[in-house]
Write an enzyme that holds these catalytic residues in place. Structure first.
Site, mmCIF file in Angstrom:
data_model
loop_
_atom_site.group_PDB
_atom_site.id
_atom_site.type_symbol
_atom_site.label_atom_id
_atom_site.label_comp_id
_atom_site.label_asym_id
_atom_site.label_seq_id
_atom_site.Cartn_x
_atom_site.Cartn_y
_atom_site.Cartn_z
ATOM 1 N N LYS A 1 28.211 -23.100 43.542
ATOM 2 C CA LYS A 1 27.721 -23.380 44.790
ATOM 3 C C LYS A 1 29.280 -24.064 45.257
ATOM 4 C CE LYS A 1 23.131 -23.337 45.106
ATOM 5 N NZ LYS A 1 22.816 -22.942 43.962
HETATM 6 C C1 LIG Z 1 21.843 -22.259 43.656
HETATM 7 C C2 LIG Z 1 21.763 -21.560 42.224
HETATM 8 C C3 LIG Z 1 21.333 -20.384 42.048
HETATM 9 C C4 LIG Z 1 20.622 -19.513 42.897
HETATM 10 O O1 LIG Z 1 21.354 -18.910 43.971
HETATM 11 P P1 LIG Z 1 20.609 -18.388 45.608
HETATM 12 O O2 LIG Z 1 21.830 -18.080 46.090
HETATM 13 O O3 LIG Z 1 19.911 -19.596 45.922
HETATM 14 O O4 LIG Z 1 19.813 -17.280 45.195
HETATM 15 C C5 LIG Z 1 21.340 -19.663 40.665
HETATM 16 N N1 LIG Z 1 21.959 -20.569 39.783
HETATM 17 C C6 LIG Z 1 22.534 -21.697 39.896
HETATM 18 C C7 LIG Z 1 23.217 -22.511 38.744
HETATM 19 C C8 LIG Z 1 22.388 -22.269 41.309
HETATM 20 O O5 LIG Z 1 22.934 -23.502 41.511
#
Ligand SMILES: *Cc1c(COP(=O)(O)O)cnc(C)c1O
Length: 496
Positions: free
Chosen positions: A140
């Site tokens: 993120k």
């Molecule tokens: C947010 C997240 C995901 C999923 O990503 P999306 O864009 O919501 O599909 C997968 N793994 C981790 C560690 C995340 O923080």
């Protein structure tokens, strides 16, 4: 002949008599809502708006194109330069080019790896793309570090303030708080499901001492948090008064930032001359939709594998055409414990031939009847590029253990969902890149249960975990939430 006008490069045939220096004629990218009735907006407004006023999500009116020659030229460039080239197509002239590339440089300078998103080879044609070298060790960070800088720049430019409200199933909150803490123009409220995020994830959010950071633990699931968030954005009176802005993956700027590493990694593996496959641990469908965007822009991707844990609404939807949320089940990959994948609406819009009326109809059916069915045409257009795999808890644990034993590589449970799904996907001869979305040290218990060893904790993380926590527990109730925000939000009356 290649001309650069404003921030767009385009080809002009020799026969056309095209006057230069006519900024009005620059073909600015506009954004439209998936539900068809919200006003079209430019990039900065889309970034500040989040959810469209008709309840839809903004998508580019057309997909900017990169030619094979342009993609090939990314080879060997630093991450931030590729990022600037890919994203300027989405930003248009809203932010001057020099300033934009400086913001991009600054965002990725916070990463601890020179390559920003390094590739690791796990086996023949099996690659891992590490997306966790940012300040909170979560993928993120890639979008959030940029989004915070872009928003702050835009608000300052407009002499405005904003109230950011986000919901998190784990990593978004920490990454958002890290990126937005202390930014003058912004108050940030982050909702997380009480008791349903990992200890590390919670501490990453709640140990911020910044005055503008407000952590709220909602007594409910992530989907409840997301529903509260949607209600806030549909509450136009409060939305305007508080200058609400969203940083969840419905924010287009995040998808845009995530499309970059698809280009970077594919080019490193031989694209555009050679196609690539990606396997994406999926929750809210933002990351994998960014892969779709890269594909629409011209990156040769054969297959996008949607890897989910047992919260497998997307797998069921692709198999049967029926999109129907179940109850959320808590797993070892909490960032993917989601039954309503918000960004899937963007893909439905595409599959439905960009027909906003059709999307409205499906979403009304979802709200009224708890599910909807895709048409045969819609389904077959999705199946052309996407496949989907469910990975249960036993397989996650086995995957962490097997990969560690066979290769020495220790992965987190979210990444393990991806690796297990990649392992079950039949090879078509093209390299398979699995996205690694979190550092194993963020999920030490699952890693230790599988491998018998506690993962090493990077110093960056260790420092944070010891600090005091600050958060407020609220019941899952819209009125309680709005009262809480009311007394702390940025309000329009503060604007000068
Ligand atoms: C947010 C997240 C995901 C999923 O990503 P999306 O864009 O919501 O599909 C997968 N793994 C981790 C560690 C995340 O923080």
């Amino acid at each position: 002949m290649r001309l650069r006008v404003g921030r767009f490069a385009f080809t002009v045939r020799a026969v056309t008599t095209m006057p230069v220096n006519m900024p009005d004629q620059v073909n600015e990218l506009r954004y439209v809502s998936t539900r068809g009735s919200a006003p079209e907006l430019g990039f900065e407004d889309v970034m500040l708006t989040g959810l469209a006023r008709d309840g839809g999500l903004y998508v580019p009116q057309t997909w900017p194109q990169l030619t094979p020659t342009e993609i090939e030229a990314f080879s060997g460039l630093p991450y931030a330069q590729v990022a600037t080239r890919v994203m300027e197509l989405f930003v248009g002239s809203d932010i001057p080019q020099d300033e934009f590339s400086e913001l991009v440089e600054a965002a990725y300078a916070t990463f601890s790896h020179d390559a920003v998103t390094p590739l690791v080879e796990l086996g023949p044609d099996q690659w891992l793309l590490e997306l966790f070298h940012g300040p909170t060790l979560a993928f993120k960070d890639i979008a959030m570090q940029l989004l915070a800088r872009l928003m702050d720049r835009t608000l300052q430019h407009r002499k405005a303030r904003a109230t950011i409200v986000g919901a998190t199933s784990g990593d978004t909150g920490g990454a958002a708080i890290e990126a937005f803490a202390g930014r003058e123009a912004i108050e940030i409220f982050i909702l997380h499901p009480h008791g349903r995020v990992s200890d590390v994830q919670r501490r990453q959010m709640t140990t911020s001492s910044a005055e503008n950071v407000h952590n709220i633990a909602i007594e409910g699931t992530f989907d409840d948090c997301q529903a509260l968030l949607k209600a806030l954005f549909n509450d136009h009176e409060r939305r305007d008064r508080w200058s609400l802005a969203g940083v969840n993956s419905i924010n287009w700027a995040r998808i845009m930032a995530q499309s970059v590493y698809y280009f970077v990694s594919a080019v490193a593996l031989g694209a555009p001359g050679r196609p690539v496959n990606f396997c994406v641990p999926t929750g809210n469908f933002g990351d994998v939709f960014a892969g779709y965007a890269a594909s629409r822009m011209g990156l040769p991707i054969n297959r996008l594998v949607i890897a989910t844990n047992v919260n497998d609404i997307l797998v069921r939807a692709l198999k049967t055409g029926r999109y129907e949320p179940n109850k959320v089940v808590a797993t070892s990959s909490p960032s993917m414990d989601i039954q309503v994948s918000s960004n899937f609406e963007r893909l439905i819009f595409e599959a439905a031939g960009r027909d906003g009326t059709r999307v409205c109809q499906l979403m009304d059916t979802l709200a009224g009847q708890g599910g909807f069915s895709l048409s045969e045409d819609e389904l077959s257009s999705l199946r052309g590029l996407f496949s989907a795999v469910t990975v249960d808890e036993t397989e996650v644990e086995n995957t962490i253990r097997d990969v560690a034993r066979d290769t020495g590589y220790v992965c987190d449970p979210h990444t393990a969902v991806g690796l297990a799904a990649a392992r079950r996907t039949k090879s078509d001869g093209a390299p398979m890149v699995t996205l690694s979305t979190a550092h194993p040290a963020k999920f030490p218990d699952s890693v230790e249960a599988a491998t018998g060893k506690h993962p090493d904790v990077p110093p960056r993380l260790e420092q944070r975990l010891g600090a005091d926590e600050r958060y407020t527990v609220l019941e899952n109730d819209y009125g309680v939430l709005t009262d809480f925000i009311e007394s702390r939000a940025s309000t329009v009356s503060e604007l000068t």
